[in-house]
Design an enzyme around this catalytic site. Structure first.
Site, mmCIF file in Angstrom:
data_model
loop_
_atom_site.group_PDB
_atom_site.id
_atom_site.type_symbol
_atom_site.label_atom_id
_atom_site.label_comp_id
_atom_site.label_asym_id
_atom_site.label_seq_id
_atom_site.Cartn_x
_atom_site.Cartn_y
_atom_site.Cartn_z
ATOM 1 C CB VAL A 17 10.267 -2.918 -24.733
ATOM 2 C CG1 VAL A 17 11.000 -1.664 -24.293
ATOM 3 C CG2 VAL A 17 11.263 -4.015 -25.088
ATOM 4 C CD GLU A 131 21.823 4.046 -25.605
ATOM 5 O OE1 GLU A 131 22.278 2.981 -26.046
ATOM 6 O OE2 GLU A 131 22.457 5.109 -25.649
ATOM 7 C CG ASP A 203 18.923 -8.582 -32.979
ATOM 8 O OD1 ASP A 203 17.977 -7.787 -32.864
ATOM 9 O OD2 ASP A 203 19.858 -8.661 -32.146
ATOM 10 C CE LYS A 207 20.414 -5.718 -31.127
ATOM 11 N NZ LYS A 207 20.370 -6.934 -30.313
HETATM 12 N N1 LIG Z 1 12.560 -7.279 -26.073
HETATM 13 C C1 LIG Z 1 13.803 -6.831 -26.030
HETATM 14 O O1 LIG Z 1 14.600 -7.312 -25.233
HETATM 15 C C2 LIG Z 1 14.247 -5.704 -26.896
HETATM 16 C C3 LIG Z 1 15.542 -5.176 -26.722
HETATM 17 C C4 LIG Z 1 15.958 -4.108 -27.513
HETATM 18 C C5 LIG Z 1 15.090 -3.598 -28.463
HETATM 19 N N2 LIG Z 1 13.864 -4.149 -28.631
HETATM 20 C C6 LIG Z 1 13.004 -3.581 -29.662
HETATM 21 O O2 LIG Z 1 11.858 -2.988 -29.065
HETATM 22 C C7 LIG Z 1 10.732 -3.138 -29.932
HETATM 23 C C8 LIG Z 1 9.626 -3.862 -29.168
HETATM 24 O O3 LIG Z 1 10.111 -5.131 -28.779
HETATM 25 P P1 LIG Z 1 9.286 -6.083 -27.798
HETATM 26 O O4 LIG Z 1 10.215 -7.138 -27.359
HETATM 27 O O5 LIG Z 1 8.543 -5.294 -26.781
HETATM 28 O O6 LIG Z 1 8.258 -6.732 -28.830
HETATM 29 P P2 LIG Z 1 6.853 -7.409 -28.499
HETATM 30 O O7 LIG Z 1 6.519 -8.286 -29.654
HETATM 31 O O8 LIG Z 1 6.827 -7.965 -27.132
HETATM 32 O O9 LIG Z 1 5.878 -6.135 -28.516
HETATM 33 C C9 LIG Z 1 5.413 -5.500 -29.664
HETATM 34 C C10 LIG Z 1 3.967 -5.169 -29.427
HETATM 35 O O10 LIG Z 1 3.475 -4.385 -30.488
HETATM 36 C C11 LIG Z 1 2.136 -4.774 -30.735
HETATM 37 N N3 LIG Z 1 1.731 -4.345 -32.072
HETATM 38 C C12 LIG Z 1 2.015 -4.917 -33.256
HETATM 39 N N4 LIG Z 1 1.446 -4.197 -34.255
HETATM 40 C C13 LIG Z 1 0.833 -3.160 -33.673
HETATM 41 C C14 LIG Z 1 0.075 -2.071 -34.166
HETATM 42 N N5 LIG Z 1 -0.142 -1.906 -35.484
HETATM 43 N N6 LIG Z 1 -0.415 -1.174 -33.285
HETATM 44 C C15 LIG Z 1 -0.202 -1.316 -31.971
HETATM 45 N N7 LIG Z 1 0.489 -2.335 -31.436
HETATM 46 C C16 LIG Z 1 1.003 -3.236 -32.283
HETATM 47 C C17 LIG Z 1 2.145 -6.281 -30.549
HETATM 48 O O11 LIG Z 1 0.844 -6.769 -30.289
HETATM 49 C C18 LIG Z 1 3.084 -6.425 -29.350
HETATM 50 O O12 LIG Z 1 2.379 -6.422 -28.120
HETATM 51 C C19 LIG Z 1 11.254 -3.863 -31.154
HETATM 52 O O13 LIG Z 1 11.622 -2.923 -32.139
HETATM 53 C C20 LIG Z 1 12.488 -4.590 -30.634
HETATM 54 O O14 LIG Z 1 13.418 -4.858 -31.654
HETATM 55 C C21 LIG Z 1 13.422 -5.176 -27.868
HETATM 56 N N1 LIG Z 2 16.766 -10.704 -29.730
HETATM 57 C C1 LIG Z 2 17.695 -9.745 -29.231
HETATM 58 C C2 LIG Z 2 16.974 -8.764 -28.344
HETATM 59 C C3 LIG Z 2 17.680 -7.463 -28.213
HETATM 60 O O1 LIG Z 2 17.762 -6.802 -29.423
HETATM 61 C C4 LIG Z 2 18.796 -10.467 -28.455
HETATM 62 O O2 LIG Z 2 18.743 -11.690 -28.302
HETATM 63 O O3 LIG Z 2 19.753 -9.835 -28.044
HETATM 64 NA NA NA Z 3 21.589 0.646 -25.696
#
Ligand SMILES: NC(=O)c1ccc[n+]([C@@H]2O[C@H](COP(=O)([O-])OP(=O)(O)OC[C@H]3O[C@@H](n4cnc5c(N)ncnc54)[C@H](O)[C@@H]3O)[C@@H](O)[C@H]2O)c1
Ligand SMILES: N[C@@H](CCO)C(=O)O
Ligand code: NA
Length: 430
Positions: A17, A131, A203, A207
C-alpha cells in the site's frame, strides 16, 4: 486558493500500500494540490530495509529511522502503513505528540486500541483517519462516521475479507476442499505465507469491531467479537449449501438487539441464499450492507484489498485531513457516547443448518426432534438420505438464540443414535 503554504507529509512503511501511496502522491501532485488548496510534499519515507530500489521515490527521502522521522516537529500528516501493533502504535502517538495528524490503514491496531489512538489525537487537536482499515478502497468508514451520523444504524452485514472470500468461492465453484483452495489462493498471491489472520477470521473480526464501534457509537473491542474462521468449512458443507439453494460466505455481522439496548458483533461462516446479493460477491471482492432506520438498506461493494485500491482510500483521507490542517479545523473524533452493552454470542438470534450422521432406525428422527423441542428450537425443514443402515440428516431451524442451539448440539452429541454432528452452520440473509 493559494495560501503559499506547503503541507509536509511523512510515510511510514513502503510495502504494497505504501509504495502505491508514494507513487500516487507524485503522479497526482497537481490534482491533490488543487483539491486541497495547497501542495502536499512527501518529506520522508520510513522503510525497514534501505538500499532497495524504490521506483519513483527519491533516495534522499528514505530513512530506516521512523522514530526520528515522526519527531521532526514540522510534519502536518503522518501516513502509517507498517501494520501490526508495535512499533505502529508508538509511532502514531509520537506523531500526535509532535503536532501531526495521522492517516492509517491499520485495522489490527484500531481494533486493539482505537480509544487510545483517538484520545491521543484529541489531546493534541489532531485528526485520526482510517478509511483503508476496513474494506480497502470501499468508502465505508466515512459513510458510517459522517454520512450516516444523523441516522440510527441497525445492522452492518458483509464480506470484509477478500482472501477468505476467494477461498470459499473457489470451493463453491470447483468443489475443491479447503486445503486445495487455500493453496491456490497462496499461489495467486491472495493469501499470505502465514494465512492465519485471514483464515481464522482475525482480520474480519478487527474490521467488525471497528464497524460496530462506528455504527453503534459504542466501544467494541476485538474480544467482544465472536470469531470463527473458515478452516473447518468442508466441500460437503458447500455441497449441502448448494442443495439448499445457498452458498457459504465468511460474514461479519454487527447488530442492534430488537429492544435496542445491546449490540452484538460476530464473524463466522454462514450459508446465504443464492438470491441474496452477497452470494454473487466473487473472488477477493468485499461487499457490505448497512441498514439504517431512515436510510433503509445501503450496499457498498468493491475491492477490499490490493495496493492501488487501498491507496485510493488513503489518499482520500490525506485530502480530507490536509483540508482540515489548512482550515485549522478537525474531523470527527471518537463517538462512543451510547455505551450500549455488547452482548455475548449466546444472545444472537438466527437460523441454523445442522448436518447429523445417524442410525437409520425407527424412532431416531423423533428422538432428534425431541431434543430440538426441549430447547424451544423450532425446526423448519428436515432432509434425510439413507445409506447402509446409516442416514445423513439435515435439519434447518427457524430463528433461535445461539445459546439454545449450542445446548441442542451438546445434547445431540450425547445420543447413541447420533454418530456424528457433521456440521453446524448458521443461515443468514433471509
Ligand atoms: N494490502 C492490502 O490490501 C491492505 C488493505 C487494507 C489495509 N491494509 C493495511 O495497510 C497496512 C500496510 O499493509 P501492506 O499490505 O502494505 O503491508 P506490507 O507488509 O506490504 O508493507 C508494510 C511495510 O512496512 C515495512 N516496515 C515494517 N516495519 C517497519 C518499520 N519499523 N519502519 C519502517 N517500515 C517498516 C515493511 O518492510 C513493509 O514494506 C497494514 O496495516 C494493512 O493491514 C492493507
Ligand atoms: N487480508 C485482507 C486484506 C485487506 O484487509 C483481505 O484478504 O481482505
Ligand atoms: Na474502506
Amino acid at each position: 486558493m493559494d495560501t503559499g503554504r506547503k503541507l509536509k507529509v511523512a510515510l511510514l512503511g513502503c510495502g504494497s500500500v505504501g509504495s502505491e501511496v508514494a507513487r500516487m502522491m507524485t503522479t497526482h501532485a497537481e490534482d491533490l494540490a488543487a483539491r486541497i488548496g495547497a501542495p502536499v510534499e512527501l518529506v520522508g519515507v520510513a522503510v525497514r530495509r534501505a538500499g532497495r530500489p524504490r521506483p519513483g521515490i527519491p533516495e534522499e527521502l528514505l530513512t530506516t529511522d521512523a522514530t526520528a522521522l515522526v519527531k521532526r516537529g514540522d510534519l502536518d500528516i503522518v501516513i502509517e502503513l507498517i501494520g501490526g501493533i508495535e512499533p505502529a502504535r508508538t509511532l502514531i502517538t509520537t506523531a500526535f505528540e509532535h503536532g501531526a495528524s495521522v492517516v492509517t490503514g491499520n485495522k489490527a491496531l484500531l481494533a486493539e486500541d482505537g480509544p487510545g489512538l483517538y484520545a491521543a489525537a484529541a489531546q493534541h487537536g489532531a485528526d485520526l483517519y482510517y478509511e483503508a482499515a476496513v474494506a480497502g478502497a470501499i468508502p465505508l468508514v466515512r459513510p458510517l462516521r459522517e454520512s450516516l451520523a444523523g441516522d440510527r444504524v441497525e445492522r452492518v452485514l458483509g464480506i470484509v475479507n477478500g482472501t477468505t472470500n476467494f477461498i470459499l468461492d473457489k470451493m463453491d465453484t470447483s468443489g475443491a476442499g479447503y486445503a486445495d483452495a487455500l493453496d491456490e489462493a497462496t499461489a495467486l498471491g491472495y493469501a499470505e505465507a502465514d494465512p492465519t489472520a485471514d483464515v481464522e477470521g482475525f482480520d474480519a473480526a478487527a474490521k467488525a469491531a471497528i464497524l460496530a464501534g462506528l455504527a453503534f457509537h459504542t466501544r467494541v473491542g476485538l474480544d467482544d467479537v465472536h470469531r470463527e474462521g473458515i478452516t473447518e468449512v468442508t466441500a460437503a458443507d458447500l455441497a449441502s449449501a448448494q442443495r439448499m439453494g445457498c452458498t457459504v460466505k465468511l460474514l461479519a455481522i454487527c447488530e442492534r438487539s430488537a429492544d435496542g439496548a445491546s449490540v452484538t458483533a460476530r464473524v463466522h461462516p454462514a450459508m446465504i441464499p443464492l438470491s441474496h446479493p452477497l452470494a454473487s460477491v466473487r473472488g477477493a471482492y468485499n461487499a457490505v450492507f448497512v441498514k439504517a432506520a431512515a436510510a433503509g438498506q445501503l450496499m457498498f461493494y468493491g475491492a477490499g484489498a490490493g495496493g492501488a485500491p487501498t491507496a485510493s482510500a488513503v489518499l482520500g483521507d490525506l485530502v480530507a485531513v490536509a483540508r482540515h490542517r489548512l482550515g485549522e479545523s478537525n474531523g470527527p473524533g471518537e463517538s462512543a457516547y451510547a455505551r450500549l452493552r455488547v452482548a455475548p454470542m449466546g444472545d444472537v438470534v438466527t437460523r441454523y443448518h445442522i448436518s447429523l450422521d445417524v442410525a437409520d432406525k425407527p424412532g431416531v428422527l423423533a428422538h432428534v426432534a425431541t431434543v430440538f423441542a426441549r430447547h424451544d428450537v423450532s425446526i423448519d425443514t428436515v432432509r434425510q438420505q439413507g445409506k447402509d443402515g446409516e442416514a445423513s440428516l439435515v435439519v434447518v431451524t427457524h430463528r433461535a438464540p445461539d445459546s439454545a442451539l449450542q445446548a441442542v448440539v451438546a445434547e445431540l452429541r450425547e445420543l447413541d443414535t447420533v454418530r456424528d454432528v457433521a456440521s453446524i452452520m448458521r443461515v443468514e440473509g433471509e
